[in-house]
Design a protein around this motif. Sequence first.
Motif, PDB file in Angstrom:
ATOM      1  N   GLY A 130      70.952  90.609   0.015  1.00  0.00           N
ATOM      2  CA  GLY A 130      70.990  91.997   0.494  1.00  0.00           C
ATOM      3  C   GLY A 130      72.146  92.187   1.471  1.00  0.00           C
ATOM      4  N   LEU A 131      72.266  91.245   2.402  1.00  0.00           N
ATOM      5  CA  LEU A 131      73.303  91.297   3.429  1.00  0.00           C
ATOM      6  C   LEU A 131      74.687  91.207   2.780  1.00  0.00           C
ATOM      7  CD1 LEU A 131      73.431  91.267   6.533  1.00  0.00           C
ATOM      8  CD2 LEU A 131      73.394  88.785   6.458  1.00  0.00           C
ATOM      9  N   GLU A 132      74.814  90.260   1.872  1.00  0.00           N
ATOM     10  CA  GLU A 132      76.087  90.027   1.177  1.00  0.00           C
ATOM     11  C   GLU A 132      76.520  91.296   0.432  1.00  0.00           C
ATOM     12  OE1 GLU A 132      76.229  86.066  -0.826  1.00  0.00           O
ATOM     13  OE2 GLU A 132      76.316  87.319  -2.607  1.00  0.00           O
ATOM     14  N   ARG A 133      75.581  91.893  -0.290  1.00  0.00           N
ATOM     15  CA  ARG A 133      75.923  93.085  -1.090  1.00  0.00           C
ATOM     16  C   ARG A 133      76.264  94.269  -0.209  1.00  0.00           C
ATOM     17  NH1 ARG A 133      70.971  92.109  -5.169  1.00  0.00           N
ATOM     18  NH2 ARG A 133      71.914  90.379  -6.305  1.00  0.00           N
ATOM     19  N   GLN A 134      75.453  94.458   0.848  1.00  0.00           N
ATOM     20  CA  GLN A 134      75.716  95.603   1.738  1.00  0.00           C
ATOM     21  C   GLN A 134      77.087  95.476   2.411  1.00  0.00           C
ATOM     22  OE1 GLN A 134      73.816  98.287   2.706  1.00  0.00           O
ATOM     23  NE2 GLN A 134      71.935  97.879   1.584  1.00  0.00           N
ATOM     24  N   MET A 135      77.435  94.250   2.831  1.00  0.00           N
ATOM     25  CA  MET A 135      78.745  94.055   3.471  1.00  0.00           C
ATOM     26  C   MET A 135      79.867  94.319   2.478  1.00  0.00           C
ATOM     27  SD  MET A 135      78.615  93.328   6.695  1.00  0.00           S
ATOM     28  CE  MET A 135      80.091  92.459   7.163  1.00  0.00           C
ATOM     29  N   GLY A 136      79.659  93.893   1.217  1.00  0.00           N
ATOM     30  CA  GLY A 136      80.670  94.130   0.180  1.00  0.00           C
ATOM     31  C   GLY A 136      80.856  95.617  -0.050  1.00  0.00           C
ATOM     32  N   LEU A 173      82.156  85.108   4.202  1.00  0.00           N
ATOM     33  CA  LEU A 173      81.513  84.057   5.001  1.00  0.00           C
ATOM     34  C   LEU A 173      80.005  83.996   4.727  1.00  0.00           C
ATOM     35  CD1 LEU A 173      83.411  84.345   8.420  1.00  0.00           C
ATOM     36  CD2 LEU A 173      83.643  82.573   6.664  1.00  0.00           C
ATOM     37  N   ILE A 174      79.399  85.156   4.494  1.00  0.00           N
ATOM     38  CA  ILE A 174      77.960  85.160   4.180  1.00  0.00           C
ATOM     39  C   ILE A 174      77.745  84.399   2.869  1.00  0.00           C
ATOM     40  CG2 ILE A 174      76.010  86.651   3.486  1.00  0.00           C
ATOM     41  CD1 ILE A 174      77.308  88.774   5.447  1.00  0.00           C
ATOM     42  N   TRP A 175      78.659  84.649   1.921  1.00  0.00           N
ATOM     43  CA  TRP A 175      78.562  83.957   0.625  1.00  0.00           C
ATOM     44  C   TRP A 175      78.727  82.448   0.800  1.00  0.00           C
ATOM     45  CZ3 TRP A 175      82.633  81.784  -2.649  1.00  0.00           C
ATOM     46  CH2 TRP A 175      82.184  81.444  -3.923  1.00  0.00           C
ATOM     47  N   VAL A 176      79.794  82.050   1.532  1.00  0.00           N
ATOM     48  CA  VAL A 176      80.108  80.622   1.695  1.00  0.00           C
ATOM     49  C   VAL A 176      79.024  79.905   2.506  1.00  0.00           C
ATOM     50  CG1 VAL A 176      81.714  79.027   2.835  1.00  0.00           C
ATOM     51  CG2 VAL A 176      82.604  80.872   1.432  1.00  0.00           C
TER      52      VAL A 176
END
Length: 202
Positions: free
Chosen positions: A46-52, A96-99
């Motif tokens: 959720g965090l990753e997608r929202q940041m993207g 960075l969230i992804w990594v």
Amino acid sequence: MAPVQRINAWLRAVPAWTLYVAGAIPPAWLFFLAASGRLGADPVKGLERQMGEWALMLMVAVLAVTPLRRFVGLNLLKFRRAIGLLAFFYVLGHFLIWVLLDMGLLWSQILADIVKRPYVTIGMAGFLMLLPLAITSNNRSIRRMGAQRWQRLHKLTYPAALAGAVHYIWLVKSWPLEPFLYLALILMLLALRLRVATRAMA
Ligand code: HEM
């Protein structure tokens, strides 16, 4: 005074740094939502997608600054650097969230995804294009490079935004409207710029 001039007059009184402060609020809020379990069943995703998505919105916003001034009279020029840098920091956060959180620093898997998954490859290309832009988004770099070279380099904003939109389209499984809207907006803003450039040459 026309409404747009009134807005411009009001904006003149707003310092550009306030944008950096405002720009820190969405990630802080998203982290809070994720940490408190209010960002869906998979908070990291959720965090990753929202940041993207925020990053892509900011990239569209930065491309819209010149057309808004030219065609609507709205002057957001003094905020352009802040919007661009925020877009970069959101992409950096997204990466960075992804990594760190999604891939857990599994470098072999991370490198395999970058090479083998086209949507990750194109996202990475967008990120790498933003890197020199962020590094040179300061007055010293403009002076050192000269205005023309600096402006030429900063045209990378367009392919970077296109890469972001294509990355989004590539990763969705069905055919939702949203990623196509981003691509259409970016293409439209690019077309406006090309039209102005062709007119200037004529
Ligand atoms: C210009 C740079 C980039 C932009 C604008 C961008 C934007 C986006 C957007 C809009 C989404 C979908 C959000 C949604 O579903 O609502 C997304 C998802 C994602 N992006 Fe990016 N991104 C960029 C770079 C990257 C990079 C460098 C990586 C990693 C190397 C990456 C990895 C991902 C992943 C893993 C997802 C989620 C896929 C899933 O749903 O499982 N992105 N990105």
